[in-house]
Scaffold this motif. Structure first.
Motif, PDB file in Angstrom:
ATOM      1  N   VAL A 229       4.450  -6.682  -3.874  1.00 34.52           N
ATOM      2  CA  VAL A 229       5.026  -7.856  -4.518  1.00 34.52           C
ATOM      3  C   VAL A 229       5.474  -8.860  -3.467  1.00 34.52           C
ATOM      4  O   VAL A 229       5.717  -8.509  -2.316  1.00 34.52           O
ATOM      5  CB  VAL A 229       6.236  -7.486  -5.420  1.00 34.52           C
ATOM      6  CG1 VAL A 229       5.824  -6.555  -6.547  1.00 34.52           C
ATOM      7  CG2 VAL A 229       7.358  -6.873  -4.606  1.00 34.52           C
ATOM      8  N   LEU A 230       5.583 -10.118  -3.892  1.00 38.22           N
ATOM      9  CA  LEU A 230       6.197 -11.145  -3.048  1.00 38.22           C
ATOM     10  C   LEU A 230       7.711 -11.006  -3.151  1.00 38.22           C
ATOM     11  O   LEU A 230       8.228 -10.324  -4.044  1.00 38.22           O
ATOM     12  CB  LEU A 230       5.758 -12.539  -3.510  1.00 38.22           C
ATOM     13  CG  LEU A 230       4.260 -12.843  -3.435  1.00 38.22           C
ATOM     14  CD1 LEU A 230       3.984 -14.240  -4.000  1.00 38.22           C
ATOM     15  CD2 LEU A 230       3.751 -12.723  -2.014  1.00 38.22           C
ATOM     16  N   ALA A 231       8.444 -11.693  -2.280  1.00 37.80           N
ATOM     17  CA  ALA A 231       9.908 -11.622  -2.286  1.00 37.80           C
ATOM     18  C   ALA A 231      10.490 -12.046  -3.631  1.00 37.80           C
ATOM     19  O   ALA A 231      11.532 -11.533  -4.056  1.00 37.80           O
ATOM     20  CB  ALA A 231      10.476 -12.481  -1.160  1.00 37.80           C
ATOM     21  N   ASP A 232       9.824 -12.947  -4.339  1.00 35.14           N
ATOM     22  CA  ASP A 232      10.328 -13.408  -5.646  1.00 35.14           C
ATOM     23  C   ASP A 232       9.928 -12.465  -6.782  1.00 35.14           C
ATOM     24  O   ASP A 232      10.211 -12.745  -7.949  1.00 35.14           O
ATOM     25  CB  ASP A 232       9.872 -14.832  -5.944  1.00 35.14           C
ATOM     26  CG  ASP A 232       8.367 -14.964  -6.158  1.00 35.14           C
ATOM     27  OD1 ASP A 232       7.640 -13.937  -6.161  1.00 35.14           O
ATOM     28  OD2 ASP A 232       7.899 -16.106  -6.317  1.00 35.14           O
ATOM     29  N   GLY A 233       9.256 -11.357  -6.463  1.00 38.87           N
ATOM     30  CA  GLY A 233       8.876 -10.375  -7.469  1.00 38.87           C
ATOM     31  C   GLY A 233       7.475 -10.540  -8.025  1.00 38.87           C
ATOM     32  O   GLY A 233       7.029  -9.715  -8.828  1.00 38.87           O
ATOM     33  N   THR A 234       6.767 -11.597  -7.628  1.00 39.87           N
ATOM     34  CA  THR A 234       5.403 -11.812  -8.116  1.00 39.87           C
ATOM     35  C   THR A 234       4.527 -10.626  -7.724  1.00 39.87           C
ATOM     36  O   THR A 234       4.442 -10.248  -6.548  1.00 39.87           O
ATOM     37  CB  THR A 234       4.803 -13.107  -7.529  1.00 39.87           C
ATOM     38  OG1 THR A 234       5.647 -14.202  -7.860  1.00 39.87           O
ATOM     39  CG2 THR A 234       3.396 -13.351  -8.055  1.00 39.87           C
ATOM     40  N   GLU A 235       3.868 -10.036  -8.711  1.00 40.74           N
ATOM     41  CA  GLU A 235       3.017  -8.871  -8.469  1.00 40.74           C
ATOM     42  C   GLU A 235       1.718  -9.295  -7.787  1.00 40.74           C
ATOM     43  O   GLU A 235       1.051 -10.226  -8.226  1.00 40.74           O
ATOM     44  CB  GLU A 235       2.690  -8.174  -9.789  1.00 40.74           C
ATOM     45  CG  GLU A 235       1.832  -6.949  -9.596  1.00 40.74           C
ATOM     46  CD  GLU A 235       1.422  -6.292 -10.908  1.00 40.74           C
ATOM     47  OE1 GLU A 235       0.468  -5.507 -10.875  1.00 40.74           O
ATOM     48  OE2 GLU A 235       2.040  -6.584 -11.946  1.00 40.74           O
ATOM     49  N   ILE A 236       1.375  -8.596  -6.728  1.00 44.20           N
ATOM     50  CA  ILE A 236       0.124  -8.848  -6.006  1.00 44.20           C
ATOM     51  C   ILE A 236      -0.892  -7.757  -6.316  1.00 44.20           C
ATOM     52  O   ILE A 236      -2.066  -8.013  -6.505  1.00 44.20           O
ATOM     53  CB  ILE A 236       0.371  -8.924  -4.482  1.00 44.20           C
ATOM     54  CG1 ILE A 236       1.364 -10.036  -4.159  1.00 44.20           C
ATOM     55  CG2 ILE A 236      -0.937  -9.111  -3.726  1.00 44.20           C
ATOM     56  CD1 ILE A 236       0.957 -11.413  -4.646  1.00 44.20           C
ATOM     57  N   GLY A 237      -0.440  -6.513  -6.362  1.00 42.94           N
ATOM     58  CA  GLY A 237      -1.352  -5.402  -6.638  1.00 42.94           C
ATOM     59  C   GLY A 237      -0.728  -4.076  -6.276  1.00 42.94           C
ATOM     60  O   GLY A 237       0.494  -3.938  -6.226  1.00 42.94           O
ATOM     61  N   ARG A 238      -1.606  -3.094  -5.954  1.00 42.60           N
ATOM     62  CA  ARG A 238      -1.183  -1.726  -5.677  1.00 42.60           C
ATOM     63  C   ARG A 238      -1.951  -1.208  -4.462  1.00 42.60           C
ATOM     64  O   ARG A 238      -3.157  -1.419  -4.344  1.00 42.60           O
ATOM     65  CB  ARG A 238      -1.482  -0.876  -6.911  1.00 42.60           C
ATOM     66  CG  ARG A 238      -1.128   0.575  -6.824  1.00 42.60           C
ATOM     67  CD  ARG A 238      -1.472   1.294  -8.127  1.00 42.60           C
ATOM     68  NE  ARG A 238      -2.884   1.207  -8.466  1.00 42.60           N
ATOM     69  CZ  ARG A 238      -3.815   2.023  -7.980  1.00 42.60           C
ATOM     70  NH1 ARG A 238      -3.498   2.972  -7.142  1.00 42.60           N
ATOM     71  NH2 ARG A 238      -5.074   1.880  -8.335  1.00 42.60           N
ATOM     72  N   ILE A 239      -1.261  -0.527  -3.555  1.00 39.89           N
ATOM     73  CA  ILE A 239      -1.909   0.033  -2.365  1.00 39.89           C
ATOM     74  C   ILE A 239      -2.786   1.206  -2.792  1.00 39.89           C
ATOM     75  O   ILE A 239      -2.310   2.169  -3.386  1.00 39.89           O
ATOM     76  CB  ILE A 239      -0.879   0.492  -1.321  1.00 39.89           C
ATOM     77  CG1 ILE A 239      -0.030  -0.690  -0.852  1.00 39.89           C
ATOM     78  CG2 ILE A 239      -1.581   1.167  -0.131  1.00 39.89           C
ATOM     79  CD1 ILE A 239       1.136  -0.309   0.043  1.00 39.89           C
TER      80      ILE A 239
ATOM     81  N   PRO B 165      -4.682  -6.907  -9.808  1.00 42.77           N
ATOM     82  CA  PRO B 165      -4.826  -6.638 -11.249  1.00 42.77           C
ATOM     83  C   PRO B 165      -6.221  -6.954 -11.792  1.00 42.77           C
ATOM     84  O   PRO B 165      -6.674  -6.316 -12.745  1.00 42.77           O
ATOM     85  CB  PRO B 165      -3.764  -7.542 -11.890  1.00 42.77           C
ATOM     86  CG  PRO B 165      -2.729  -7.705 -10.823  1.00 42.77           C
ATOM     87  CD  PRO B 165      -3.498  -7.720  -9.527  1.00 42.77           C
ATOM     88  N   ASP B 166      -6.926  -7.916 -11.160  1.00 46.65           N
ATOM     89  CA  ASP B 166      -8.270  -8.258 -11.640  1.00 46.65           C
ATOM     90  C   ASP B 166      -9.355  -7.336 -11.074  1.00 46.65           C
ATOM     91  O   ASP B 166     -10.539  -7.535 -11.308  1.00 46.65           O
ATOM     92  CB  ASP B 166      -8.608  -9.723 -11.338  1.00 46.65           C
ATOM     93  CG  ASP B 166      -8.708 -10.019  -9.847  1.00 46.65           C
ATOM     94  OD1 ASP B 166      -8.608  -9.085  -9.011  1.00 46.65           O
ATOM     95  OD2 ASP B 166      -8.877 -11.205  -9.493  1.00 46.65           O
TER      96      ASP B 166
END
Length: 181
Positions: free
Chosen positions: A107-117, A134-135
């Motif tokens: 996630v970014l510092a603001d909580g925006t989800e980027i994905g999963r390792i 997610p895509d």
């Protein structure tokens, strides 16, 4: 918990030694004489390490019962798997075992989800997180403190502060327009 700690490479010499591609930060702990390792494919193991030595920058191992080059060649590309207590932690507070980082949310510092390792790639210069978005697309994130600002194992997340362009091309375009001005 089981972790892949090495992959067997080519046979070395005529006395049953093999080269190994090390996949652990602690080869002296996991790949020492007497260690018993499961294998993938399972039909080749378990294997017990008889001897180990470094030759020309490569780790060479010989396994009990592997006495000649033919036996060593038959082991090529076999994965070596160690049993690891999931509660074991590295000695340094800012170090992590791969199994601790796998499946963390990025996630970014603001909580925006980027994905999963989904994978960790160990390169000579640095480690990379392979992140599934997610895509379904993949993203590579350098595991350096300037980018990965926090690992929170309790919350199961890695917080990142990516430079422009690392996550998507629109950020790179904005950065290049700013540089042109």
């Amino acid at each position: 918990m089981q972790l892949v700690v090495a992959r067997i490479g080519r046979a070395h010499g005529i006395k049953g030694e093999v080269t190994v591609e090390v996949r652990t930060d602690e080869p002296e702990l996991r790949l020492g004489p007497g260690a018993v390792l499961a294998t993938d494919p399972a039909s080749t193991g378990p294997l017990t390490i008889a001897t180990g030595r470094v030759h020309s920058g490569k780790l060479l191992l010989r396994f009990e019962g592997c006495l000649d080059r033919t036996a060593a060649e038959a082991l090529r590309n076999t994965l070596l798997i160690a049993d690891v207590d999931p509660e074991d932690l590295p000695e340094e507070s800012d170090e992590y075992y791969d199994h601790q980082l796998m499946d963390l949310d990025v996630v970014l510092a603001d909580g925006t989800e980027i994905g999963r390792i989904t994978e960790i790639s160990h390169l000579a210069s640095q480690d990379l997180f392979i992140v599934e978005r997610p895509d379904g697309t993949e993203l590579m994130i350098p595991f350096v403190e300037q980018i990965v600002t926090e690992i929170d194992l309790e919350e199961q997340r890695a917080v990142i502060n990516p430079p422009p362009g690392l996550i998507d091309d629109s950020q790179a375009e904005v950065a290049s327009e700013r540089d042109d001005a």
